[in-house]
Design a protein around this motif. Structure first.
Motif, PDB file in Angstrom:
ATOM      1  N   GLY A 174      65.776 -40.975 177.741  1.00  0.00           N
ATOM      2  CA  GLY A 174      64.787 -40.653 178.622  1.00  0.00           C
ATOM      3  C   GLY A 174      64.166 -39.090 178.401  1.00  0.00           C
ATOM      4  O   GLY A 174      63.336 -38.914 178.954  1.00  0.00           O
ATOM      5  N   SER A 175      65.372 -38.086 178.464  1.00  0.00           N
ATOM      6  CA  SER A 175      64.898 -36.761 178.664  1.00  0.00           C
ATOM      7  C   SER A 175      64.546 -35.903 176.493  1.00  0.00           C
ATOM      8  O   SER A 175      65.034 -36.360 175.505  1.00  0.00           O
ATOM      9  N   ALA A 176      63.641 -35.458 176.730  1.00  0.00           N
ATOM     10  CA  ALA A 176      62.885 -34.471 176.152  1.00  0.00           C
ATOM     11  C   ALA A 176      62.803 -32.795 175.758  1.00  0.00           C
ATOM     12  O   ALA A 176      62.841 -32.286 175.006  1.00  0.00           O
ATOM     13  N   ALA A 177      63.858 -32.890 176.858  1.00  0.00           N
ATOM     14  CA  ALA A 177      64.010 -31.174 177.021  1.00  0.00           C
ATOM     15  C   ALA A 177      64.762 -31.155 178.134  1.00  0.00           C
ATOM     16  O   ALA A 177      65.619 -31.018 179.240  1.00  0.00           O
ATOM     17  N   PHE A 178      65.827 -31.152 176.820  1.00  0.00           N
ATOM     18  CA  PHE A 178      67.220 -31.299 177.478  1.00  0.00           C
ATOM     19  C   PHE A 178      67.542 -29.721 177.027  1.00  0.00           C
ATOM     20  O   PHE A 178      67.647 -29.259 176.414  1.00  0.00           O
ATOM     21  N   ASP A 179      69.126 -28.958 178.283  1.00  0.00           N
ATOM     22  CA  ASP A 179      68.942 -27.644 178.816  1.00  0.00           C
ATOM     23  C   ASP A 179      70.480 -27.589 178.573  1.00  0.00           C
ATOM     24  O   ASP A 179      71.321 -28.452 179.114  1.00  0.00           O
ATOM     25  N   TYR A 180      70.684 -26.117 178.805  1.00  0.00           N
ATOM     26  CA  TYR A 180      72.327 -25.745 179.233  1.00  0.00           C
ATOM     27  C   TYR A 180      72.473 -24.914 180.223  1.00  0.00           C
ATOM     28  O   TYR A 180      70.987 -23.941 180.345  1.00  0.00           O
ATOM     29  N   GLU A 181      72.911 -24.476 181.017  1.00  0.00           N
ATOM     30  CA  GLU A 181      73.421 -23.327 181.617  1.00  0.00           C
ATOM     31  C   GLU A 181      74.394 -22.848 181.768  1.00  0.00           C
ATOM     32  O   GLU A 181      75.688 -23.181 182.021  1.00  0.00           O
ATOM     33  N   VAL A 182      74.722 -20.843 181.476  1.00  0.00           N
ATOM     34  CA  VAL A 182      75.385 -20.797 181.607  1.00  0.00           C
ATOM     35  C   VAL A 182      76.237 -20.682 183.244  1.00  0.00           C
ATOM     36  O   VAL A 182      75.757 -20.090 184.269  1.00  0.00           O
ATOM     37  N   GLU A 183      77.778 -21.365 183.492  1.00  0.00           N
ATOM     38  CA  GLU A 183      77.746 -20.345 184.926  1.00  0.00           C
ATOM     39  C   GLU A 183      80.101 -20.760 184.608  1.00  0.00           C
ATOM     40  O   GLU A 183      80.187 -20.982 184.224  1.00  0.00           O
ATOM     41  N   VAL A 184      80.034 -19.861 185.876  1.00  0.00           N
ATOM     42  CA  VAL A 184      81.627 -19.598 186.312  1.00  0.00           C
ATOM     43  C   VAL A 184      81.825 -20.722 187.446  1.00  0.00           C
ATOM     44  O   VAL A 184      80.821 -21.169 188.567  1.00  0.00           O
ATOM     45  N   ALA A 185      83.080 -21.289 187.744  1.00  0.00           N
ATOM     46  CA  ALA A 185      83.444 -22.428 188.017  1.00  0.00           C
ATOM     47  C   ALA A 185      84.865 -21.593 189.446  1.00  0.00           C
ATOM     48  O   ALA A 185      85.367 -21.641 188.235  1.00  0.00           O
ATOM     49  N   ALA A 186      84.833 -21.895 190.265  1.00  0.00           N
ATOM     50  CA  ALA A 186      85.730 -21.608 190.693  1.00  0.00           C
ATOM     51  C   ALA A 186      86.577 -23.310 191.215  1.00  0.00           C
ATOM     52  O   ALA A 186      85.939 -24.126 191.845  1.00  0.00           O
ATOM     53  N   VAL A 187      88.059 -23.683 191.328  1.00  0.00           N
ATOM     54  CA  VAL A 187      88.667 -24.005 191.848  1.00  0.00           C
ATOM     55  C   VAL A 187      89.321 -24.342 192.683  1.00  0.00           C
ATOM     56  O   VAL A 187      90.139 -23.262 193.476  1.00  0.00           O
ATOM     57  N   ILE A 188      89.190 -25.311 194.079  1.00  0.00           N
ATOM     58  CA  ILE A 188      89.585 -25.361 195.103  1.00  0.00           C
ATOM     59  C   ILE A 188      91.367 -25.425 195.301  1.00  0.00           C
ATOM     60  O   ILE A 188      92.305 -26.379 194.500  1.00  0.00           O
ATOM     61  N   GLY A 189      91.507 -24.886 195.514  1.00  0.00           N
ATOM     62  CA  GLY A 189      93.612 -25.269 196.046  1.00  0.00           C
ATOM     63  C   GLY A 189      94.500 -25.588 196.961  1.00  0.00           C
ATOM     64  O   GLY A 189      95.352 -25.939 196.494  1.00  0.00           O
ATOM     65  N   ARG A 190      93.691 -24.845 197.560  1.00  0.00           N
ATOM     66  CA  ARG A 190      94.161 -25.696 199.530  1.00  0.00           C
ATOM     67  C   ARG A 190      93.344 -26.231 200.027  1.00  0.00           C
ATOM     68  O   ARG A 190      92.490 -25.359 200.379  1.00  0.00           O
ATOM     69  N   ARG A 191      93.699 -26.669 201.209  1.00  0.00           N
ATOM     70  CA  ARG A 191      92.350 -27.492 202.336  1.00  0.00           C
ATOM     71  C   ARG A 191      91.560 -26.532 202.939  1.00  0.00           C
ATOM     72  O   ARG A 191      92.446 -25.579 203.440  1.00  0.00           O
ATOM     73  N   GLY A 192      90.916 -26.410 203.544  1.00  0.00           N
ATOM     74  CA  GLY A 192      89.837 -25.773 204.320  1.00  0.00           C
ATOM     75  C   GLY A 192      88.587 -26.184 204.651  1.00  0.00           C
ATOM     76  O   GLY A 192      87.835 -26.691 204.239  1.00  0.00           O
ATOM     77  N   GLU A 193      88.428 -25.828 205.950  1.00  0.00           N
ATOM     78  CA  GLU A 193      86.837 -25.993 207.034  1.00  0.00           C
ATOM     79  C   GLU A 193      86.701 -24.964 207.624  1.00  0.00           C
ATOM     80  O   GLU A 193      87.773 -23.943 207.908  1.00  0.00           O
ATOM     81  N   ASN A 194      85.730 -25.059 207.126  1.00  0.00           N
ATOM     82  CA  ASN A 194      85.001 -23.772 208.692  1.00  0.00           C
ATOM     83  C   ASN A 194      85.548 -22.322 208.206  1.00  0.00           C
ATOM     84  O   ASN A 194      85.952 -21.414 209.156  1.00  0.00           O
ATOM     85  N   PRO A 239      63.694 -23.504 171.125  1.00  0.00           N
ATOM     86  CA  PRO A 239      63.623 -25.522 171.669  1.00  0.00           C
ATOM     87  C   PRO A 239      64.572 -25.944 172.744  1.00  0.00           C
ATOM     88  O   PRO A 239      65.273 -25.588 172.673  1.00  0.00           O
ATOM     89  N   TRP A 240      63.915 -27.131 173.166  1.00  0.00           N
ATOM     90  CA  TRP A 240      64.871 -27.717 173.413  1.00  0.00           C
ATOM     91  C   TRP A 240      65.767 -28.507 172.449  1.00  0.00           C
ATOM     92  O   TRP A 240      65.960 -28.436 171.308  1.00  0.00           O
TER      93      TRP A 240
END
Length: 312
Positions: A127-147, A278-279
């Motif tokens: 249903g989209s007529a305005a499809f786009d990309y986004e240039v990003e970096v991601a980090a992957v978590i290596g061990r559990r953690g909270e707060n 253009p899209w």
């Protein structure tokens, strides 16, 4: 270290391998990259095994890579570049920047079931007529953690990879009026890869809250826009610390940076697109590249027709 997830030419099984000198060395015949991260000794122990007694050694050339973490437990995507925020606000016809953005990092949860590899076809959202990309970096978590504190959070990063957040801008605009987030505007695909690079590899490039590494996007070989990772406003330590408040982060969780400035068509052309930018259309090829991390490529294909819905 640089790690990949691939399908073995020998038996077709998905496995993790250490990328070095043009070869991929699998430390185990069955272990996934997430499994290696979680195992005793983590990636350091896995690398030692891959060097000492690999279960398989294959030529990296011609391998069809998967996303480094094909099935992450969760994917949080932040909005951490101020230039992108300013450009997007302007493109959407607004004038005021949200004060909350300068007080805390912000993110939304995207779909961990829609992870794509670094060289996969990407279908336009139904249903989209305005499809786009986004240039990003991601980090992957290596061990559990909270707060976590921001300093503690940095130590929880297993590695970094390239992320492309495919976005249906017309669906996103309409859904955002409800106040629940992008919903189907960002639900169909997120590309990750080609490698997971451990943090020590990037230390020589550290600058401010990020790294002096170029980030760029191109369509059909034409460079569209991009910037530097060093332009980031919120560091990954700060983003991960915020994400961990009152909850558990798990190994394999993906934390996206959000779009670098001018790293998407919306910023370059506004909500209605333009002749110059253009899209995305079926047949287009998009390349998202980050220095030291490599590139992901997406060949755009037609989406399916959405099934009409009738209320009531």
């Amino acid at each position: 270290m640089r790690w990949v997830t691939y399908r073995s030419p020998a038996d077709g099984r998905e496995r993790a391998g250490l990328l070095r000198d043009g070869e991929v060395r699998a430390p185990d015949a069955t272990a996934s990259l997430l499994g290696l991260i979680e195992a005793d000794g983590g990636l350091a122990a896995a690398a030692a095994q891959a060097e000492r007694a690999p279960a398989e050694v294959v030529d990296a050339a011609g391998l069809r890579l998967r996303a480094p973490i094909p099935r992450p437990p969760a994917v949080r995507d932040f909005l951490a570049f101020e230039e992108h925020l300013r450009n997007a606000v302007k493109a959407l016809g607004r004038t005021d920047l949200p004060e909350a953005w300068f007080e805390q990092p912000v993110f939304y949860f995207t779909n961990p079931a829609a992870i794509c590899g670094p060289d996969e076809d990407i279908a336009i959202s139904p249903g989209s007529a305005a499809f786009d990309y986004e240039v990003e970096v991601a980090a992957v978590i290596g061990r559990r953690g909270e707060n976590l504190t921001p300093d503690d959070a940095e130590a929880h990063i297993a590695g970094y990879t390239v992320l492309c957040d495919w976005s249906a801008r017309d669906l996103q605009k309409r859904e955002s009026t409800i106040g629940l987030g992008p919903v189907k505007g960002k639900d169909s695909a997120t590309s990750l890869g080609p490698v997971l690079v451990t943090p020590d590899e990037l230390e020589p490039y550290r600058s401010g809250s990020g790294f002096t590494l170029a980030m760029s996007g191109s369509v059909n070989g034409q460079r569209y826009g991009g910037g530097s990772w060093s332009d980031i406003y919120w560091s990954f330590g700060q983003m991960i610390a915020y994400a961990s408040r009152g909850t558990h982060l798990r190994p394999g969780d993906v934390i996206g940076s959000g779009t670098v400035g001018t790293g998407c068509i919306l910023e370059l052309s506004g909500l209605y697109g333009s002749e110059r930018y253009p899209w995305l259309q079926p047949g287009d090829t998009v390349r998202i590249e980050v220095e030291e991390l490599g590139a992901v490529t997406g060949r755009i294909t037609a989406g399916v027709e959405p099934v009409p819905l009738k209320p009531g």
